[in-house]
Design a protein around this motif. Structure first.
Motif, PDB file in Angstrom:
ATOM      1  N   SER A  70     -28.109 -54.726 -20.926  1.00 22.04           N
ATOM      2  CA  SER A  70     -28.967 -53.609 -20.561  1.00 22.04           C
ATOM      3  C   SER A  70     -30.414 -53.995 -20.866  1.00 22.04           C
ATOM      4  O   SER A  70     -30.656 -55.005 -21.535  1.00 22.04           O
ATOM      5  N   ARG A  71     -31.362 -53.209 -20.373  1.00 21.65           N
ATOM      6  CA  ARG A  71     -32.756 -53.527 -20.631  1.00 21.65           C
ATOM      7  C   ARG A  71     -33.592 -52.265 -20.670  1.00 21.65           C
ATOM      8  O   ARG A  71     -33.230 -51.237 -20.095  1.00 21.65           O
ATOM      9  N   ASP A  72     -34.729 -52.383 -21.349  1.00 23.41           N
ATOM     10  CA  ASP A  72     -35.728 -51.318 -21.421  1.00 23.41           C
ATOM     11  C   ASP A  72     -36.999 -51.898 -20.826  1.00 23.41           C
ATOM     12  O   ASP A  72     -37.684 -52.701 -21.480  1.00 23.41           O
ATOM     13  N   ASN A  73     -37.301 -51.524 -19.600  1.00 25.68           N
ATOM     14  CA  ASN A  73     -38.460 -52.112 -18.918  1.00 25.68           C
ATOM     15  C   ASN A  73     -39.772 -51.777 -19.616  1.00 25.68           C
ATOM     16  O   ASN A  73     -40.686 -52.594 -19.645  1.00 25.68           O
ATOM     17  N   LYS A  75     -40.308 -51.542 -22.695  1.00 23.73           N
ATOM     18  CA  LYS A  75     -40.443 -52.357 -23.909  1.00 23.73           C
ATOM     19  C   LYS A  75     -40.277 -53.849 -23.626  1.00 23.73           C
ATOM     20  O   LYS A  75     -40.326 -54.662 -24.558  1.00 23.73           O
TER      21      LYS A  75
END
Length: 121
Positions: A70-73, A75
């Motif tokens: 998963s990713r947090d764009n 951050k």
């Protein structure tokens, strides 16, 4: 200059879980794809999982159903949740950021220094 910093590796028993994190820092406008690769002793580096900016994912067959990327764009951070770990998952796990755009213009590719995951039987 862009740097990738991985964290979350360690020693875990078979069947256990770890959550790996990788944060990209620097003058970053956008990162298109991020991913995790791993390299076990004596082996070549191999793909574990990738994720696009829009959230499309791709997994190695060996980790499907056990790992989740998963990713947090906002951050510039990518995560890898690893469950049901096996001794054969033991490797150095590397973070990759592909097509990174910043003041320099064209997309660049960057690698982290790696974090060691050791799974004991």
């Amino acid at each position: 200059q862009v740097q990738l910093m991985e964290s979350g590796g360690g020693l875990v028993q078979a069947g256990g879980s770890l959550r790996l994190s990788c944060a990209a820092s620097g003058s970053i406008y956008r990162i298109n794809a991020m991913g995790w690769y791993r390299q076990a002793p004596g082996n070549e580096r191999e793909l574990v999982a990738t994720i696009t900016r829009g959230g499309s994912t791709n997994y190695a067959d060996s980790v499907k159903g056990r790992f989740t990327i998963s990713r947090d764009n906002a951050k510039n951070t990518v995560y890898l949740q690893t469950n049901s770990l096996k001794p054969e998952d033991t490797a150095v796990y590397y973070c990759n950021a592909d097509r990174v755009y910043g003041p320099w213009g064209s997309g660049m590719n960057y690698w982290g220094k790696g974090t060691l995951v050791t799974v004991s039987s």
